[in-house]
Design a protein around this motif. Sequence first.
Motif, PDB file in Angstrom:
ATOM      1  N   UNK B  22      20.472  28.982  -0.688  1.00  0.00           N
ATOM      2  CA  UNK B  22      21.156  29.092  -1.986  1.00  0.00           C
ATOM      3  C   UNK B  22      22.672  28.836  -1.873  1.00  0.00           C
ATOM      4  N   UNK B  23      23.130  28.470  -0.680  1.00  0.00           N
ATOM      5  CA  UNK B  23      24.555  28.155  -0.498  1.00  0.00           C
ATOM      6  C   UNK B  23      25.461  29.378  -0.452  1.00  0.00           C
ATOM      7  N   UNK B  24      24.896  30.568  -0.345  1.00  0.00           N
ATOM      8  CA  UNK B  24      25.705  31.801  -0.319  1.00  0.00           C
ATOM      9  C   UNK B  24      26.455  31.969   1.001  1.00  0.00           C
ATOM     10  N   UNK B  25      27.116  33.114   1.128  1.00  0.00           N
ATOM     11  CA  UNK B  25      27.882  33.369   2.348  1.00  0.00           C
ATOM     12  C   UNK B  25      27.197  34.430   3.202  1.00  0.00           C
ATOM     13  N   UNK B  26      27.495  34.427   4.485  1.00  0.00           N
ATOM     14  CA  UNK B  26      26.922  35.413   5.401  1.00  0.00           C
ATOM     15  C   UNK B  26      28.073  36.103   6.134  1.00  0.00           C
ATOM     16  N   UNK B  27      28.365  37.313   5.699  1.00  0.00           N
ATOM     17  CA  UNK B  27      29.485  38.034   6.309  1.00  0.00           C
ATOM     18  C   UNK B  27      28.999  38.904   7.469  1.00  0.00           C
ATOM     19  N   UNK B  28      29.797  38.966   8.516  1.00  0.00           N
ATOM     20  CA  UNK B  28      29.427  39.786   9.680  1.00  0.00           C
ATOM     21  C   UNK B  28      30.696  40.191  10.406  1.00  0.00           C
ATOM     22  N   UNK B  37      13.766  34.818  13.259  1.00  0.00           N
ATOM     23  CA  UNK B  37      12.314  34.746  13.246  1.00  0.00           C
ATOM     24  C   UNK B  37      11.875  33.287  13.256  1.00  0.00           C
ATOM     25  N   UNK B  38      11.160  32.937  14.339  1.00  0.00           N
ATOM     26  CA  UNK B  38      10.633  31.568  14.430  1.00  0.00           C
ATOM     27  C   UNK B  38       9.163  31.645  14.033  1.00  0.00           C
ATOM     28  N   UNK B  39       8.792  30.906  13.013  1.00  0.00           N
ATOM     29  CA  UNK B  39       7.438  31.011  12.466  1.00  0.00           C
ATOM     30  C   UNK B  39       6.388  30.807  13.553  1.00  0.00           C
ATOM     31  N   UNK B  83      16.080  34.792   9.032  1.00  0.00           N
ATOM     32  CA  UNK B  83      17.224  35.546   9.570  1.00  0.00           C
ATOM     33  C   UNK B  83      17.268  36.922   8.930  1.00  0.00           C
ATOM     34  N   UNK B  84      17.244  37.961   9.765  1.00  0.00           N
ATOM     35  CA  UNK B  84      17.469  39.336   9.278  1.00  0.00           C
ATOM     36  C   UNK B  84      18.742  39.831   9.916  1.00  0.00           C
ATOM     37  N   UNK B 230      15.270  46.271  15.209  1.00  0.00           N
ATOM     38  CA  UNK B 230      16.652  46.120  14.745  1.00  0.00           C
ATOM     39  C   UNK B 230      17.112  47.263  13.861  1.00  0.00           C
ATOM     40  N   UNK B 231      16.258  48.280  13.691  1.00  0.00           N
ATOM     41  CA  UNK B 231      16.573  49.351  12.742  1.00  0.00           C
ATOM     42  C   UNK B 231      16.647  50.730  13.397  1.00  0.00           C
TER      43      UNK B 231
END
Lengths: 155, 265
Positions: B22-28, B37-39, B83-84, B230-231
Amino acid sequence: MSQEQRTLHGHPFFHDLEPRHLALVAGCAHEVSFSAGDYLAREGHPADHFFLLLSGGVRMETSAPPLGVLGILSAGAGEVLGFNWIYPPYKWSFDYRATVDTRAFQMDGRCLRGEFAQDHELGYQLMTRFSAVLGRNLDATHLQILELIHEHGTR
Amino acid sequence: MVITKKRREIEGIHTFWLEPRDGGEFHFDPGQFNMLYVFGAGEVPISISGDPGKPGRLVHTVRAVGKATQRLCALKTGESLGVRGPFGSAWPMAQLEGKNIVFVTSGLGLAPLRPAVYWLLNHRQRYGKATLIYGARNPRRLLYVDELRKWRGRFDLRVELAVGSADPTWDGNIGVVTSLVSKTFVEPGNTVALICSSERMMRAMVEQLNQAGLNDGDIYLSLERSIKCGLGLCGHCQLGPTFICKDGPVYRYDQVKGLLAQREL
Ligand SMILES: Cc1cc2nc3c(=O)[nH]c(=O)nc-3n(C[C@H](O)[C@H](O)[C@H](O)COP(=O)(O)OP(=O)(O)OC[C@H]3O[C@@H](n4cnc5c(N)ncnc54)[C@H](O)[C@@H]3O)c2cc1C
């Protein structure tokens, strides 16, 4: 203290050596200089000395076909180079080549062994220092082996 | 997310640039990781290695070691992966303002550290002297060489490299990376070290940093242990009382010192 003794005292390898011992090792030392590209020592040649680097840079190398000439350690001012003078067959295990203009003290192994025979305390002092350098080099080598193992993901 | 660019860094290691559909941003924050996750091949934790100041593109550098990472590295531009994240703790960059920073790393360890280097360079005036000490098996195994070259050209970042062996065209240091710590003057007192490598190598790095005068509390490190959820739920990455996925991967050394020294966990 002579100029030579002062310079030797300024080198980390000898900086805490007692003045009387410093005078003895100074008698076995002479200053040498090498241009970039010169060999300080060649693999297989008689090793009757070691070097205390005062300035410049030296690389330990070997010919490793089919990879060609490989550098496996570099050293600079304040470091000590060469252990083969300590144990038979007293031959250099590697080539040592100056990568830039380099100044060093060349320490005469035969002369030093003669002094050790007279003064065991001096021998002890020097061998303790050499053991520490050798130990650190061995630790570094083992770490590099572990990195290789880690990189290959095998145990 | 979609792979918009892929580059082979060195044999077996690839860098991926990912963008949200969707063209959004990924902040970290620098030091955090994602679960990729590779299918059909599973999900693996991978550090984010891009610039936190450029959240439009997510960057990961991956070494193919097993099923999931091999499949990941085989993906091509235009393909997708799950991606999570971001997960985990970060290099405490804001807290370290005013300090001299020394980064010490080897091999793929530069990937999790690189966002912290970007951060420092993006906010250069907030930090004191900066040094990057980086080692690899040989010059061909150095990651991000173009960037290293650029960084070496800067006046405000000292870059010291060491390789295990090299042909005569290499005119830099040869030896183990830890030896550079003692050769590179590290000013104790106001200096903090950020380190990332294999665990055993990090213990050797800490020893050298301690000898250079840094306290355990001045050293931060990133730990890699098996992470599944991861949790902080599944327990795969539990290290004593701490869960690496939640409390780590970045720790201050004095907080995990006792745990790292243990032989079996
Ligand atoms: C917080 C965190 C961040 C990470 N960041 C990155 C990163 O940025 N890039 C990257 O490539 N990897 C990174 N890893 C490691 C990555 O997650 C593992 O390599 C991956 O999970 C292996 O999965 P696999 O299915 O491909 O291999 P598996 O089938 O799980 O394992 C195959 C073989 O690889 C070995 N192996 C597994 N994990 C590692 C490892 N960490 N190091 C060396 N050998 C291993 C195993 O012992 C086994 O022999 C990170 C791990 C953690 C915990």
